[in-house]
Design a protein around this motif. Structure first.
Motif, PDB file in Angstrom:
ATOM      1  N   ALA A   1       2.071  12.379  -0.322  1.00 43.14           N
ATOM      2  CA  ALA A   1       3.291  11.975   0.524  1.00 43.14           C
ATOM      3  C   ALA A   1       2.844  11.052   1.797  1.00 43.14           C
ATOM      4  CB  ALA A   1       3.615  12.788  -0.113  1.00 43.14           C
TER       5      ALA A   1
ATOM      6  N   LEU B   1       3.854   3.440   5.157  1.00 41.88           N
ATOM      7  CA  LEU B   1       5.142   3.163   5.540  1.00 41.88           C
ATOM      8  C   LEU B   1       6.092   2.816   6.860  1.00 41.88           C
ATOM      9  CD1 LEU B   1       7.922   1.752   3.537  1.00 41.88           C
ATOM     10  CD2 LEU B   1       8.785   4.191   4.387  1.00 41.88           C
TER      11      LEU B   1
ATOM     12  N   PHE C   1       0.861   3.994  -2.759  1.00 42.40           N
ATOM     13  CA  PHE C   1       0.741   5.890  -2.825  1.00 42.40           C
ATOM     14  C   PHE C   1       2.161   5.859  -3.312  1.00 42.40           C
ATOM     15  CE2 PHE C   1      -3.158   4.887  -0.478  1.00 42.40           C
ATOM     16  CZ  PHE C   1      -3.433   5.832   0.016  1.00 42.40           C
ATOM     17  N   GLY C   2       3.319   5.537  -2.464  1.00 43.16           N
ATOM     18  CA  GLY C   2       3.993   6.459  -3.019  1.00 43.16           C
ATOM     19  C   GLY C   2       4.522   6.807  -4.139  1.00 43.16           C
TER      20      GLY C   2
ATOM     21  N   THR D   1       1.627   8.266   2.664  1.00 42.24           N
ATOM     22  CA  THR D   1       2.634   7.000   2.009  1.00 42.24           C
ATOM     23  C   THR D   1       3.688   6.957   3.257  1.00 42.24           C
ATOM     24  OG1 THR D   1       2.979   7.831   0.166  1.00 42.24           O
ATOM     25  CG2 THR D   1       4.815   6.950   0.578  1.00 42.24           C
TER      26      THR D   1
ATOM     27  N   THR E   1       0.969  -1.140   0.254  1.00 42.73           N
ATOM     28  CA  THR E   1      -0.210   0.095  -0.381  1.00 42.73           C
ATOM     29  C   THR E   1       0.823   0.911   0.292  1.00 42.73           C
ATOM     30  OG1 THR E   1      -1.607  -1.046   1.368  1.00 42.73           O
ATOM     31  CG2 THR E   1      -1.540   0.870   1.271  1.00 42.73           C
ATOM     32  N   ALA E   2       1.868   1.016   0.919  1.00 47.22           N
ATOM     33  CA  ALA E   2       3.130   2.295   0.905  1.00 47.22           C
ATOM     34  C   ALA E   2       3.604   3.393  -0.951  1.00 47.22           C
ATOM     35  CB  ALA E   2       3.770   2.149   1.856  1.00 47.22           C
TER      36      ALA E   2
END
Length: 337
Positions: free
Chosen positions: A226, A233, A199-200, A229, A195-196
């Motif tokens: 961001a 993370l 988004f990143g 993200t 998922t991170a």
């Protein structure tokens, strides 16, 4: 091993297979490839054909057709990805982090170069009229170096030989006088890591589109992508360390931010089996059980502080970590002399 007469024993859990990291790398690889191809194609009606692709000093001195400008960086990226796969497959133990560094630095370098080329040629009648290059080159090189460094730091491994597990029952461990024991473990949630990564990659795509001039998007949208993200993370993995100084729980790929407790601040350590439903979900959770870092269901290292609060983290080899912590806590309660 012996160091100036002091025995140092190191205990560590084997790191789990990073399925999330593999999927994140695959997402990054596919996303960079898509960006390299899409950037010039989306802006093709505003670009000359051929377009400037090389600058001698600040002025353009060479060009490529639009088709070549699309295919050449894409092919170069494919070679880099195959190189990273080979490094991970055949040199993973000898060069840890090499694959991640290659993907991170190479992806930033190529997307930065493609974005700067598109921006310099945008709305120009001929490639000879492309905008000069200057500070853009320096910024791209700095971003490339930073990306490689961060990837290298994030992929550091804990190298240690496993020590015998403590006996079953109440976690306890005999610590010989003068011995310095270290326990290290790690856990990650592959879905949170993926998922991170998504988004990143979206944040990078928006930022590249903005800097190249292809899309009229602002900084708020980049920040909007961001922030989640970074949040996801940080909550996607954890590094746990027990030493004579106490317990350290580091979050995210860099082990930061971190929470720390000295043995004197702890009442006891134990192992409990918990599920995400009991913890209230995945990630960093606070409920009636106390604070739980839930990355996967199963055994959790749980510590009770002197304040009467519980902190739990789902991590591999929790029994050995609890045993060493209890030994350190008992040591602090022994009378001096």
């Amino acid at each position: 091993m012996t160091d100036e007469g002091t025995t140092s024993t190191r205990a560590a859990a084997e790191r789990p297979t990073h399925r999330g990291a593999v999927w994140a790398a695959a997402t990054w690889s596919a996303g960079v490839l898509a960006l390299l191809i899409a950037l010039p194609l989306v802006a093709r009606d505003r670009l000359p054909d051929p377009l400037a692709t090389h600058w001698g000093g600040r002025e353009p001195d060479d060009s490529m057709s639009l088709t070549a400008a699309v295919l050449f960086p894409a092919a170069f990226w494919a070679v880099l990805v195959l190189t990273a796969v080979a490094l991970r497959r055949y040199r993973g133990n000898l060069a840890p982090g090499a694959a991640a560094t290659t993907l991170a630095a190479g992806g930033v370098l190529l997307t930065g170069a493609q974005a700067s080329i598109v921006h310099a040629n945008l709305d120009r009648a001929r490639w000879q009229d492309a905008a000069p290059m200057g500070i853009e080159v320096v910024l791209i090189l700095l971003a490339t170096g930073l990306a490689g460094l961060l990837a290298r730091l994030a992929s550091r491994r804990y190298g240690a030989r496993p020590a015998p597990r403590p006996a079953t029952g109440e976690p306890a461990l005999e610590v010989p006088p003068g011995a310095h024991l270290v326990w290290l473990s790690h856990a990650a949630n592959p879905w949170l890591q993926l998922t991170a990564a998504v988004f990143g990659l979206a944040a990078v795509a928006v930022a590249v589109a903005a800097t190249s001039g292809v899309a009229d998007v602002g900084l708020p949208l980049v920040l909007l992508l961001a922030l989640p993200t970074l949040t996801v993370l940080v909550c996607s993995s954890v590094r746990v360390r027990v030493t004579a100084a106490g317990l350290t729980v580091g979050f995210g790929p860099f082990g930061w931010p971190a929470r720390r407790w000295s043995p004197a601040e702890l009442e006891s350590a134990r192992v409990e089996r918990r599920t995400a439903a009991q913890a209230g979900g995945w990630g960093y959770r606070i409920n009636g059980l106390g604070t739980t870092v839930m990355l996967r269901g199963g055994a959790c290292l749980v510590v009770r502080t002197r304040r009467g609060t519980d902190f739990a983290v789902s991590v591999d080899d929790a029994e050995r970590g609890a045993a060493l912590l209890n030994a350190l806590i008992a040591r602090t309660r022994q009378p001096a002399g």
